[in-house]
Design a protein around this motif. Structure first.
Motif, PDB file in Angstrom:
ATOM      1  N   PRO A  88       0.836  -1.200   0.000  1.00 24.71           N
ATOM      2  CA  PRO A  88       0.000   0.000   0.000  1.00 24.71           C
ATOM      3  C   PRO A  88       0.873   1.253   0.000  1.00 24.71           C
ATOM      4  N   ASN A  89       0.332   2.335  -0.517  1.00 28.47           N
ATOM      5  CA  ASN A  89       1.018   3.626  -0.497  1.00 28.47           C
ATOM      6  C   ASN A  89       0.933   4.185   0.921  1.00 28.47           C
ATOM      7  N   ARG A  90       2.094   4.345   1.554  1.00 35.25           N
ATOM      8  CA  ARG A  90       2.125   4.860   2.924  1.00 35.25           C
ATOM      9  C   ARG A  90       2.922   6.159   2.955  1.00 35.25           C
ATOM     10  N   ALA A  91       2.525   7.069   2.068  1.00 37.95           N
ATOM     11  CA  ALA A  91       3.226   8.347   1.918  1.00 37.95           C
ATOM     12  C   ALA A  91       3.278   9.101   3.243  1.00 37.95           C
ATOM     13  N   PRO A  92       4.432   9.675   3.565  1.00 39.21           N
ATOM     14  CA  PRO A  92       4.553  10.446   4.805  1.00 39.21           C
ATOM     15  C   PRO A  92       4.004  11.860   4.648  1.00 39.21           C
ATOM     16  N   GLU A 150      14.579  18.500   6.962  1.00 38.55           N
ATOM     17  CA  GLU A 150      13.132  18.374   7.144  1.00 38.55           C
ATOM     18  C   GLU A 150      12.858  17.108   7.938  1.00 38.55           C
ATOM     19  N   VAL A 151      11.687  17.066   8.551  1.00 39.39           N
ATOM     20  CA  VAL A 151      11.199  15.851   9.186  1.00 39.39           C
ATOM     21  C   VAL A 151       9.787  15.563   8.680  1.00 39.39           C
ATOM     22  N   TRP A 152       9.591  14.336   8.250  1.00 37.53           N
ATOM     23  CA  TRP A 152       8.294  13.844   7.822  1.00 37.53           C
ATOM     24  C   TRP A 152       7.968  12.619   8.665  1.00 37.53           C
ATOM     25  N   ALA A 153       6.760  12.087   8.516  1.00 36.34           N
ATOM     26  CA  ALA A 153       6.405  10.876   9.268  1.00 36.34           C
ATOM     27  C   ALA A 153       5.231  10.173   8.600  1.00 36.34           C
ATOM     28  N   ASN A 154       5.247   8.849   8.686  1.00 41.13           N
ATOM     29  CA  ASN A 154       4.043   8.061   8.403  1.00 41.13           C
ATOM     30  C   ASN A 154       3.768   7.190   9.622  1.00 41.13           C
ATOM     31  N   GLU A 155       2.830   6.249   9.519  1.00 39.26           N
ATOM     32  CA  GLU A 155       2.473   5.469  10.696  1.00 39.26           C
ATOM     33  C   GLU A 155       3.618   4.600  11.201  1.00 39.26           C
ATOM     34  N   ALA A 194       7.591   1.818   1.223  1.00 37.41           N
ATOM     35  CA  ALA A 194       6.203   2.156   0.905  1.00 37.41           C
ATOM     36  C   ALA A 194       5.923   3.619   1.225  1.00 37.41           C
ATOM     37  N   GLY A 195       6.752   4.223   2.074  1.00 31.92           N
ATOM     38  CA  GLY A 195       6.666   5.648   2.355  1.00 31.92           C
ATOM     39  C   GLY A 195       7.723   6.465   1.644  1.00 31.92           C
ATOM     40  N   LEU A 196       8.949   5.935   1.558  1.00 32.20           N
ATOM     41  CA  LEU A 196      10.032   6.679   0.896  1.00 32.20           C
ATOM     42  C   LEU A 196       9.782   6.839  -0.599  1.00 32.20           C
ATOM     43  N   MET A 197       9.232   5.811  -1.243  1.00 31.85           N
ATOM     44  CA  MET A 197       9.022   5.893  -2.682  1.00 31.85           C
ATOM     45  C   MET A 197       8.058   7.017  -3.064  1.00 31.85           C
ATOM     46  N   PRO A 198       6.895   7.147  -2.442  1.00 32.84           N
ATOM     47  CA  PRO A 198       6.031   8.287  -2.781  1.00 32.84           C
ATOM     48  C   PRO A 198       6.705   9.637  -2.511  1.00 32.84           C
ATOM     49  N   PHE A 199       7.471   9.716  -1.422  1.00 37.82           N
ATOM     50  CA  PHE A 199       8.166  10.962  -1.105  1.00 37.82           C
ATOM     51  C   PHE A 199       9.159  11.335  -2.201  1.00 37.82           C
ATOM     52  N   TRP A 200      10.029  10.403  -2.571  1.00 38.02           N
ATOM     53  CA  TRP A 200      11.064  10.714  -3.551  1.00 38.02           C
ATOM     54  C   TRP A 200      10.517  10.778  -4.975  1.00 38.02           C
ATOM     55  N   ALA A 201       9.455  10.063  -5.271  1.00 46.97           N
ATOM     56  CA  ALA A 201       8.832  10.194  -6.589  1.00 46.97           C
ATOM     57  C   ALA A 201       8.336  11.615  -6.798  1.00 46.97           C
ATOM     58  N   ALA A 202       7.751  12.205  -5.754  1.00 43.05           N
ATOM     59  CA  ALA A 202       7.282  13.590  -5.851  1.00 43.05           C
ATOM     60  C   ALA A 202       8.457  14.564  -5.972  1.00 43.05           C
ATOM     61  N   ARG A 203       9.548  14.298  -5.249  1.00 42.12           N
ATOM     62  CA  ARG A 203      10.712  15.195  -5.294  1.00 42.12           C
ATOM     63  C   ARG A 203      11.447  15.113  -6.631  1.00 42.12           C
ATOM     64  N   LEU A 204      11.589  13.901  -7.130  1.00 36.57           N
ATOM     65  CA  LEU A 204      12.418  13.689  -8.318  1.00 36.57           C
ATOM     66  C   LEU A 204      11.615  13.648  -9.610  1.00 36.57           C
ATOM     67  N   GLY A 205      10.297  13.564  -9.520  1.00 39.29           N
ATOM     68  CA  GLY A 205       9.447  13.608 -10.697  1.00 39.29           C
ATOM     69  C   GLY A 205       9.501  12.367 -11.553  1.00 39.29           C
ATOM     70  N   ARG A 206       9.791  11.207 -10.913  1.00 38.61           N
ATOM     71  CA  ARG A 206       9.839   9.937 -11.655  1.00 38.61           C
ATOM     72  C   ARG A 206       9.126   8.848 -10.870  1.00 38.61           C
TER      73      ARG A 206
END
Length: 265
Positions: free
Chosen positions: A118-122, A142-147, A213-225
């Motif tokens: 599942p997508n667990r974006a922080p 920065e500090v982010w968090a997911n569950e 599951a959390g890092l991938m959504p974060f870095w996909a948004a940052r890197l645009g891929r």
């Protein structure tokens, strides 16, 4: 009673890398205290226990040496490797865990075993705990968090590698674990991470599939891929091949069997 047990290096391209997990296939669940004792005896990041269900799914539970864990990626990858390569189970495999639901696993022709998470974006944290910042020893950008974890973002991969966190302080920010991450600094590596969980398993986890599951959504948004390669830069190190789509996150890696044995109780 005797139980087969396998130790598999997950997210490993060669021996003695990646994250070793123990896998114990069962006909029915053992008592919780006994499974916890086996995990403590193994003293690996996780021991996975599997029970095959009538509907074809494998119910899976993960135990660190300290406690039962709600979500573990590397021991799921190790379990899939055992089922497909040691026990002859056909793919796709479907694992089920209470905290994450169904996890579908397939293996490609090049040996990559892919897990659907599942997508667990922080989300960003405006006021992170003082013990987290003090425990990291070097201030993140920065500090982010997911569950699952606090996610501290640094400006360079070198900063991530140099961190020597204070385990006693990081224990105070439980129940979340602590992940640190930065953009990659090597060819073919898009982002790096390390993972600390002194309250729930140990000082540093060698390779942590679940947090991607959390890092991938974060870095996909940052890197645009939508397809990225990650490296966990622990002492053992490991590569994870990640993808994001509307249905969730895919995390893939290779695995190698280290040991096959018998647990005698």
């Amino acid at each position: 009673m005797n139980y087969a047990m396998y130790i598999v290096d997950a997210f490993a391209d060669k021996p003695f890398t990646g994250n070793p997990a123990a896998v114990v296939p069962l006909v029915e669940w053992l008592p919780d205290a006994l499974m916890q004792s086996i995990a403590a005896e193994n003293n690996l990041s996780e021991t996975a226990f599997l029970v095959h269900q009538a509907d074809g799914r494998f119910h899976i539970r993960w135990f660190s040496p300290i406690s039962e864990i709600p979500f573990c990626g590397h021991a799921t990858l190790a379990s899939a490797f055992v089922l497909m390569h040691e026990l002859g189970r056909a793919q796709p495999l479907v694992f089920h865990a209470k905290a994450v639901g169904d996890i579908t696993v397939t293996e490609s022709g090049d040996g990559l075993i892919g897990m659907r998470f599942p997508n667990r974006a922080p989300q960003p944290v405006a006021d992170p705990p003082a013990d987290l910042l003090a425990g990291l020893g070097a201030a993140p950008a920065e500090v982010w968090a997911n569950e699952q974890a606090w996610i501290a973002v640094y400006e360079s991969a070198a900063q991530v590698r140099a961190l020597r966190p204070d385990a006693a302080l990081l224990t105070r920010v439980a129940p979340r674990d602590v992940c640190v991450t930065a953009a990659g600094d090597a060819d073919g590596v898009d982002f790096v991470s390390r993972y600390f969980w002194p309250a729930n398993g140990g000082y540093e986890d060698p390779v942590t599939g679940s947090i991607h599951a959390g890092l991938m959504p974060f870095w996909a948004a940052r890197l645009g891929r939508m397809h990225l390669t990650a490296q966990q830069v622990s002492a053992r190190t490991g590569l994870l091949y990640c993808a994001l789509d509307a249905e969730g996150v895919s995390v893939s890696g290779r695995a190698r069997r280290y040991l096959k044995g018998i647990v005698s109780l």
